[in-house]
Design a protein around this motif. Structure first.
Motif, PDB file in Angstrom:
ATOM      1  N   ASP A  41      -7.246   1.590   4.129  1.00 38.92           N
ATOM      2  CA  ASP A  41      -7.805   0.327   4.598  1.00 38.92           C
ATOM      3  C   ASP A  41      -6.971  -0.828   4.052  1.00 38.92           C
ATOM      4  OD1 ASP A  41     -10.661  -0.701   5.823  1.00 38.92           O
ATOM      5  OD2 ASP A  41      -9.840  -2.097   4.355  1.00 38.92           O
ATOM      6  N   LEU A  42      -6.776  -1.849   4.866  1.00 35.19           N
ATOM      7  CA  LEU A  42      -5.956  -2.978   4.441  1.00 35.19           C
ATOM      8  C   LEU A  42      -6.612  -3.773   3.323  1.00 35.19           C
ATOM      9  CD1 LEU A  42      -4.603  -4.325   7.852  1.00 35.19           C
ATOM     10  CD2 LEU A  42      -3.377  -3.015   6.126  1.00 35.19           C
ATOM     11  N   ASP A  43      -7.930  -3.745   3.247  1.00 37.58           N
ATOM     12  CA  ASP A  43      -8.650  -4.484   2.213  1.00 37.58           C
ATOM     13  C   ASP A  43      -8.971  -3.559   1.044  1.00 37.58           C
ATOM     14  OD1 ASP A  43      -8.638  -6.744   3.822  1.00 37.58           O
ATOM     15  OD2 ASP A  43     -10.518  -6.188   4.790  1.00 37.58           O
ATOM     16  N   GLY A  44      -8.115  -3.573   0.043  1.00 35.01           N
ATOM     17  CA  GLY A  44      -8.389  -2.801  -1.160  1.00 35.01           C
ATOM     18  C   GLY A  44      -7.803  -1.414  -1.195  1.00 35.01           C
ATOM     19  N   GLY A  45      -7.253  -0.910  -0.080  1.00 32.96           N
ATOM     20  CA  GLY A  45      -6.600   0.392  -0.096  1.00 32.96           C
ATOM     21  C   GLY A  45      -7.531   1.583  -0.079  1.00 32.96           C
ATOM     22  N   GLU A  46      -8.754   1.426   0.430  1.00 37.52           N
ATOM     23  CA  GLU A  46      -9.666   2.574   0.519  1.00 37.52           C
ATOM     24  C   GLU A  46      -9.037   3.676   1.365  1.00 37.52           C
ATOM     25  OE1 GLU A  46     -14.046   3.766   2.392  1.00 37.52           O
ATOM     26  OE2 GLU A  46     -13.337   1.684   2.432  1.00 37.52           O
ATOM     27  N   ARG A  47      -9.221   4.924   0.942  1.00 42.31           N
ATOM     28  CA  ARG A  47      -8.660   6.064   1.667  1.00 42.31           C
ATOM     29  C   ARG A  47      -9.485   6.321   2.926  1.00 42.31           C
ATOM     30  NH1 ARG A  47      -7.346  10.160  -3.435  1.00 42.31           N
ATOM     31  NH2 ARG A  47      -5.604   8.920  -4.268  1.00 42.31           N
ATOM     32  N   LEU A 104       0.808  -1.220   0.000  1.00 44.01           N
ATOM     33  CA  LEU A 104       0.000   0.000   0.000  1.00 44.01           C
ATOM     34  C   LEU A 104       0.843   1.273   0.000  1.00 44.01           C
ATOM     35  CD1 LEU A 104      -2.769  -1.049   2.544  1.00 44.01           C
ATOM     36  CD2 LEU A 104      -2.942  -0.949   0.057  1.00 44.01           C
ATOM     37  N   ARG A 105       2.148   1.142   0.104  1.00 42.99           N
ATOM     38  CA  ARG A 105       3.004   2.330   0.174  1.00 42.99           C
ATOM     39  C   ARG A 105       2.881   3.216  -1.077  1.00 42.99           C
ATOM     40  NH1 ARG A 105       8.023   3.446   3.062  1.00 42.99           N
ATOM     41  NH2 ARG A 105       9.272   4.971   1.929  1.00 42.99           N
ATOM     42  N   PRO A 106       2.922   2.659  -2.310  1.00 42.89           N
ATOM     43  CA  PRO A 106       2.777   3.537  -3.484  1.00 42.89           C
ATOM     44  C   PRO A 106       1.455   4.295  -3.498  1.00 42.89           C
ATOM     45  CG  PRO A 106       3.661   1.397  -4.134  1.00 42.89           C
ATOM     46  CD  PRO A 106       3.228   1.266  -2.713  1.00 42.89           C
ATOM     47  N   ALA A 107       0.367   3.621  -3.120  1.00 45.59           N
ATOM     48  CA  ALA A 107      -0.931   4.297  -3.098  1.00 45.59           C
ATOM     49  C   ALA A 107      -0.960   5.388  -2.036  1.00 45.59           C
ATOM     50  CB  ALA A 107      -2.043   3.280  -2.850  1.00 45.59           C
ATOM     51  N   ALA A 108      -0.319   5.140  -0.887  1.00 48.59           N
ATOM     52  CA  ALA A 108      -0.278   6.147   0.174  1.00 48.59           C
ATOM     53  C   ALA A 108       0.541   7.361  -0.264  1.00 48.59           C
ATOM     54  CB  ALA A 108       0.304   5.536   1.445  1.00 48.59           C
ATOM     55  N   LEU A 109       1.673   7.128  -0.920  1.00 44.57           N
ATOM     56  CA  LEU A 109       2.495   8.242  -1.411  1.00 44.57           C
ATOM     57  C   LEU A 109       1.748   9.053  -2.467  1.00 44.57           C
ATOM     58  CD1 LEU A 109       6.024   6.585  -1.679  1.00 44.57           C
ATOM     59  CD2 LEU A 109       5.403   8.523  -0.228  1.00 44.57           C
ATOM     60  N   ARG A 154      -2.164   0.449  12.344  1.00 39.13           N
ATOM     61  CA  ARG A 154      -2.758   1.135  13.486  1.00 39.13           C
ATOM     62  C   ARG A 154      -4.223   0.743  13.615  1.00 39.13           C
ATOM     63  NH1 ARG A 154      -5.637   5.433  15.151  1.00 39.13           N
ATOM     64  NH2 ARG A 154      -6.318   6.021  13.067  1.00 39.13           N
ATOM     65  N   LEU A 155      -4.680   0.597  14.859  1.00 39.54           N
ATOM     66  CA  LEU A 155      -6.082   0.270  15.092  1.00 39.54           C
ATOM     67  C   LEU A 155      -6.943   1.499  14.840  1.00 39.54           C
ATOM     68  CD1 LEU A 155      -8.295  -1.664  16.071  1.00 39.54           C
ATOM     69  CD2 LEU A 155      -7.863  -0.833  18.398  1.00 39.54           C
ATOM     70  N   HIS A 156      -7.849   1.379  13.884  1.00 40.60           N
ATOM     71  CA  HIS A 156      -8.807   2.448  13.599  1.00 40.60           C
ATOM     72  C   HIS A 156     -10.061   2.144  14.403  1.00 40.60           C
ATOM     73  CE1 HIS A 156     -11.668   4.988  11.422  1.00 40.60           C
ATOM     74  NE2 HIS A 156     -10.633   5.625  10.913  1.00 40.60           N
ATOM     75  N   ARG A 157     -10.315   2.938  15.424  1.00 43.71           N
ATOM     76  CA  ARG A 157     -11.388   2.602  16.355  1.00 43.71           C
ATOM     77  C   ARG A 157     -12.767   2.712  15.723  1.00 43.71           C
ATOM     78  NH1 ARG A 157      -8.914   5.428  21.845  1.00 43.71           N
ATOM     79  NH2 ARG A 157      -7.394   3.787  22.264  1.00 43.71           N
ATOM     80  N   GLY A 158     -12.896   3.547  14.716  1.00 45.24           N
ATOM     81  CA  GLY A 158     -14.187   3.628  14.054  1.00 45.24           C
ATOM     82  C   GLY A 158     -14.504   2.395  13.233  1.00 45.24           C
ATOM     83  N   ARG A 159     -13.444   1.684  12.788  1.00 42.35           N
ATOM     84  CA  ARG A 159     -13.641   0.500  11.960  1.00 42.35           C
ATOM     85  C   ARG A 159     -13.427  -0.793  12.734  1.00 42.35           C
ATOM     86  NH1 ARG A 159     -12.636   1.241   5.922  1.00 42.35           N
ATOM     87  NH2 ARG A 159     -13.256   3.401   5.605  1.00 42.35           N
ATOM     88  N   ASP A 160     -12.926  -0.683  13.952  1.00 38.68           N
ATOM     89  CA  ASP A 160     -12.647  -1.862  14.768  1.00 38.68           C
ATOM     90  C   ASP A 160     -11.663  -2.810  14.099  1.00 38.68           C
ATOM     91  OD1 ASP A 160     -13.996  -1.481  17.177  1.00 38.68           O
ATOM     92  OD2 ASP A 160     -15.900  -2.014  16.276  1.00 38.68           O
ATOM     93  N   ARG A 161     -10.737  -2.273  13.340  1.00 35.37           N
ATOM     94  CA  ARG A 161      -9.715  -3.106  12.731  1.00 35.37           C
ATOM     95  C   ARG A 161      -8.528  -2.230  12.364  1.00 35.37           C
ATOM     96  NH1 ARG A 161     -12.594  -4.782   7.020  1.00 35.37           N
ATOM     97  NH2 ARG A 161     -12.948  -2.693   6.194  1.00 35.37           N
ATOM     98  N   GLN A 162      -7.443  -2.884  11.958  1.00 28.41           N
ATOM     99  CA  GLN A 162      -6.226  -2.154  11.663  1.00 28.41           C
ATOM    100  C   GLN A 162      -6.272  -1.521  10.274  1.00 28.41           C
ATOM    101  OE1 GLN A 162      -3.296  -5.272  12.398  1.00 28.41           O
ATOM    102  NE2 GLN A 162      -2.600  -4.174  14.207  1.00 28.41           N
ATOM    103  N   VAL A 163      -5.554  -0.413  10.155  1.00 28.33           N
ATOM    104  CA  VAL A 163      -5.385   0.257   8.871  1.00 28.33           C
ATOM    105  C   VAL A 163      -3.897   0.484   8.645  1.00 28.33           C
ATOM    106  CG1 VAL A 163      -7.636   1.394   8.940  1.00 28.33           C
ATOM    107  CG2 VAL A 163      -5.636   2.549   9.917  1.00 28.33           C
ATOM    108  N   TYR A 164      -3.521   0.684   7.387  1.00 29.33           N
ATOM    109  CA  TYR A 164      -2.137   0.996   7.040  1.00 29.33           C
ATOM    110  C   TYR A 164      -1.927   2.497   7.193  1.00 29.33           C
ATOM    111  CZ  TYR A 164       1.960   1.914   4.141  1.00 29.33           C
ATOM    112  OH  TYR A 164       3.175   2.358   3.672  1.00 29.33           O
TER     113      TYR A 164
END
Length: 311
Positions: free
Chosen positions: A135-141, A3-8, A34-44
């Motif tokens: 998001d780890l699944d699909g790279g949603e912003r 996900l690094r290229p998409a984040a950059l 990092r744990l995203h508390r609104g999603r109850d799961r980790q994000v990149y």
């Protein structure tokens, strides 16, 4: 999935909405889950330092070996090619730079037009942090924060609530069903921002969106969102989303009182008695802090969330 290229790419998109590409340089600092508390799961999450450029230094050698330096707020000519910068020329450029600038990060020689050299001049310190989350699944912003955009937010009177809400509508894409729930003007050391929060409880995507804006300019400085498509996810041992919402809301009210607010539940696997079971997870905002609510086997459990320590 890397996900690094998409984040950059998103980081550059955020800055170029207001800054020209030649005005800055990004330096990756840290990437993590990092744990995203609104999603109850980790994000990149990717953190970057923003280095702002002051301009260019044109350096020319004199007949006695000394160098002269002139600063220009522009880019080097297109025909410039990389070439080492003599130490004496670099020292002159540093002395000529503004008091809050003066760090030479790159050198260019002007080919075919005499002995002139060009050097990029940046500020001595990075301009601030830019962090993006996917998001780890699909790279949603999922969200971002850009501290350089908060600069100057305390220099004059703050915008009014109506003005900020109007400007927010031109910078954020919200679901049609989203409704503004709160708007607060917040001040801190060196910053003053408006924080707006929308919630969508109907429609195809439900959840919330929170954004911060420079209190003086109305520029978007940060964004965080948790919007999920509504789809009945049922199976052995898992209640429907509607029944899960009711059960979690009732359990939170009985445990914490009427002041507790339960986030949008998300399906997941829950460990019960050493076994993984299908269930639902949600974050509860209670008077005594944040809790994770777990619904599995028709039982609601609560686990207190520890606040993150700031580095």
């Amino acid at each position: 999935m890397d996900l690094r290229p998409a984040a950059l790419a998103w980081a550059h998109e955020i800055l170029r909405a207001h800054w020209a590409p030649e005005r800055y340089r990004l330096e990756p600092e840290r990437e993590r889950l990092r744990l995203h508390r609104g999603r109850d799961r980790q994000v990149y999450a990717l953190d970057l330092q923003v280095w702002e450029r002051e301009g260019l230094a044109e350096l020319r050698p004199g007949p006695d070996g000394d160098w002269s330096c002139v600063l220009f707020p522009a880019e080097a000519p297109a025909e410039a090619v990389p070439r080492p910068l003599p130490d004496a020329a670099a020292a002159v450029a540093r002395r000529a730079a503004p008091s809050d600038g003066g760090l030479l990060r790159a050198e260019r020689a002007l080919g075919g037009a005499g002995p002139a050299l060009w050097a990029v001049v940046e500020r001595r310190r990075p301009d601030g942090l830019l962090g993006v989350e996917l998001d780890l699944d699909g790279g949603e912003r999922v969200g971002f924060v850009c501290l350089p955009f908060e600069r100057g937010s305390r220099q004059s009177a703050a915008l009014g609530r109506a003005s900020v809400v109007e400007r927010a509508g031109t910078q954020i894409r919200l679901p049609p069903e989203a409704r503004l729930r709160s708007a607060r003007l917040q001040s801190g050391p060196g910053r003053r921002v408006w924080t707006l929060r929308w919630e969508a409880t109907e429609g195809e995507r439900r959840g919330w969106v929170r954004a911060t804006f420079n209190a003086r300019s109305g520029r978007l400085c940060g964004l965080s969102r948790s919007l999920r498509p509504v789809a009945p996810v049922e199976g052995p041992g898992r209640a429907s989303q509607a029944s899960a919402e009711r059960a979690l809301a009732l359990g939170a009210r009985l445990r914490f009182g009427d002041g507790a607010r339960v986030g949008i539940p998300a399906p997941g696997l829950v460990r019960v008695g050493g076994e993984l079971r299908a269930g639902w997870l949600a974050v509860v905002h209670a008077p005594r802090g944040l809790y994770r609510a777990v619904l599995a086997d028709e039982r609601v459990r609560f686990v207190k969330l520890r606040p993150r320590r700031r580095a």
